[in-house]
Scaffold this motif. Structure first.
Motif, mmCIF file in Angstrom:
data_model
loop_
_atom_site.group_PDB
_atom_site.id
_atom_site.type_symbol
_atom_site.label_atom_id
_atom_site.label_comp_id
_atom_site.label_asym_id
_atom_site.label_seq_id
_atom_site.Cartn_x
_atom_site.Cartn_y
_atom_site.Cartn_z
ATOM 1 N N GLN A 94 -12.437 -29.393 -5.603
ATOM 2 C CA GLN A 94 -13.423 -29.296 -4.529
ATOM 3 C C GLN A 94 -14.569 -28.398 -4.972
ATOM 4 O O GLN A 94 -14.357 -27.378 -5.640
ATOM 5 N N ILE A 95 -15.790 -28.793 -4.599
ATOM 6 C CA ILE A 95 -16.960 -27.950 -4.834
ATOM 7 C C ILE A 95 -17.058 -26.975 -3.668
ATOM 8 O O ILE A 95 -17.248 -27.380 -2.522
ATOM 9 N N LEU A 96 -16.932 -25.686 -3.951
ATOM 10 C CA LEU A 96 -16.949 -24.672 -2.896
ATOM 11 C C LEU A 96 -18.359 -24.165 -2.610
ATOM 12 O O LEU A 96 -18.678 -23.800 -1.483
ATOM 13 N N ALA A 97 -19.200 -24.116 -3.635
ATOM 14 C CA ALA A 97 -20.550 -23.586 -3.452
ATOM 15 C C ALA A 97 -21.384 -23.934 -4.677
ATOM 16 O O ALA A 97 -20.850 -24.322 -5.719
ATOM 17 N N THR A 98 -22.695 -23.810 -4.526
ATOM 18 C CA THR A 98 -23.595 -23.959 -5.663
ATOM 19 C C THR A 98 -24.620 -22.837 -5.620
ATOM 20 O O THR A 98 -24.856 -22.236 -4.569
ATOM 21 N N GLN A 99 -25.228 -22.563 -6.755
ATOM 22 C CA GLN A 99 -26.178 -21.454 -6.845
ATOM 23 C C GLN A 99 -27.221 -21.784 -7.906
ATOM 24 O O GLN A 99 -26.909 -22.364 -8.951
ATOM 25 N N PHE A 100 -28.475 -21.437 -7.617
ATOM 26 C CA PHE A 100 -29.560 -21.665 -8.569
ATOM 27 C C PHE A 100 -29.860 -20.394 -9.355
ATOM 28 O O PHE A 100 -29.795 -19.289 -8.818
ATOM 29 N N PHE A 101 -30.207 -20.578 -10.633
ATOM 30 C CA PHE A 101 -30.629 -19.469 -11.482
ATOM 31 C C PHE A 101 -31.851 -19.903 -12.280
ATOM 32 O O PHE A 101 -32.009 -21.080 -12.596
ATOM 33 N N LYS A 102 -32.691 -18.953 -12.615
ATOM 34 C CA LYS A 102 -33.722 -19.191 -13.599
ATOM 35 C C LYS A 102 -33.152 -18.794 -14.953
ATOM 36 O O LYS A 102 -32.628 -17.683 -15.097
ATOM 37 N N PRO A 103 -33.203 -19.681 -15.940
ATOM 38 C CA PRO A 103 -32.542 -19.411 -17.234
ATOM 39 C C PRO A 103 -32.900 -18.055 -17.844
ATOM 40 O O PRO A 103 -32.018 -17.326 -18.305
ATOM 41 N N LYS A 104 -34.177 -17.702 -17.851
ATOM 42 C CA LYS A 104 -34.561 -16.440 -18.497
ATOM 43 C C LYS A 104 -34.077 -15.236 -17.691
ATOM 44 O O LYS A 104 -33.743 -14.193 -18.269
ATOM 45 N N ASP A 105 -34.015 -15.368 -16.359
ATOM 46 C CA ASP A 105 -33.469 -14.280 -15.542
ATOM 47 C C ASP A 105 -31.974 -14.113 -15.812
ATOM 48 O O ASP A 105 -31.477 -12.976 -15.891
ATOM 49 N N LEU A 106 -31.264 -15.233 -15.936
ATOM 50 C CA LEU A 106 -29.824 -15.152 -16.211
ATOM 51 C C LEU A 106 -29.592 -14.607 -17.606
ATOM 52 O O LEU A 106 -28.633 -13.842 -17.831
ATOM 53 N N ALA A 107 -30.468 -14.929 -18.550
ATOM 54 C CA ALA A 107 -30.356 -14.383 -19.898
ATOM 55 C C ALA A 107 -30.487 -12.862 -19.875
ATOM 56 O O ALA A 107 -29.744 -12.150 -20.563
ATOM 57 N N THR A 108 -31.424 -12.367 -19.064
ATOM 58 C CA THR A 108 -31.595 -10.908 -18.936
ATOM 59 C C THR A 108 -30.376 -10.286 -18.285
ATOM 60 O O THR A 108 -29.882 -9.239 -18.719
#
Length: 250
Positions: free
Chosen positions: A232-246
């Motif tokens: 089951q998919i419980l949730a989803t979340q968006f990230f900006k790649p460069k922010d997640l890299a930091t």
């Protein structure tokens, strides 16, 4: 085709380059194949390479093990197959076909072969984007992947989709996703970033290489702890790649 046209001297895919980029975080072994032909270097992986499969809790304090007393479904190899299937299915499940007004025309998928016995089968939704990166006196050509386009405030953003998966909270950080995902998602994410540091680093590097504007990450859990084919998919979340890299010190 690009090699013949002399576009670059080094050729690789985002999967290969991201593995090299995330190598300091890798615990499990893997290898690459490097070929040099007429002055052109090709960095590739073997057929059925372990790099084709996702790892699970690879960088956890107590990584999954195989042996006595361990359920077969929770061994590293089985968890890897499960996570890879989840990741592929998740990306296709959350996408919508393009409308006539938003449709883009691309070259045919180079890896899809039409089967007249199964005409209803279609290749999974992905587009290959070829990018060139200058590296000193060399040019590196990279085949990258993008999964979708998303309309955000009137502008089109390129998107990649990935899935983190919960297999058994008793052995994977002690945080039950169903109890924590809404109120304490930060704690769930922090545990996943620690337990899957290499995998998340590869996803982030792949997204940066492809020029994706966003990453959509799903939290997918087994419906029952002992069942590996029902999720089951419980949730989803968006990230900006460069922010997640930091955030992950990549």
């Amino acid at each position: 085709k690009l090699a013949v046209e002399g576009v670059g001297e080094i050729f690789a895919t985002d999967a290969v380059l991201s593995a090299i980029m995330a190598a300091p975080r890798s615990i499990y072994s893997w290898d690459l194949v490097i070929q040099k032909t007429d002055g052109i270097v090709y960095i590739d992986k073997r057929d059925d390479s372990v790099l084709d499969f996702l790892t699970v809790s690879e960088t956890a304090h107590e990584a999954p093990q195989a042996g006595e007393g361990v359920d077969e479904i929770n061994t590293p190899d089985k968890l890897s197959l499960e996570a890879t299937a989840i990741n592929q299915n998740f990306s296709q499940q959350i996408l919508m076909p393009a409308t006539e007004t938003s449709r883009r025309v691309f070259e045919p998928n180079p890896f899809y072969e039409y089967d007249e016995n199964e005409p209803e089968l279609e290749p999974s939704s992905v587009t290959y984007r070829y990018r060139k990166f200058p590296m000193g006196s060399f040019n590196l050509c990279c085949r990258t992947e993008l999964h979708a386009m998303v309309n955000k405030r009137g502008s089109e953003n390129m998107l990649n989709c990935y899935a983190l998966n919960e297999w058994d909270s008793k052995y994977s950080g002690g945080i039950n996703w169903r109890m924590k995902i809404d109120q304490q998602r930060g704690a769930v994410l922090a545990t996943e970033l620690k337990n899957n540091s290499c995998k998340v680093a590869r996803w982030t590097a792949q997204s940066i290489l492809s020029g994706a504007d966003q990453m959509k990450v799903g939290y997918v859990s087994r419906t029952r702890v002992g069942e590996t084919y029902d999720h089951q998919i419980l949730a989803t979340q968006f990230f900006k790649p460069k922010d997640l890299a930091t955030q992950t010190n990549l």
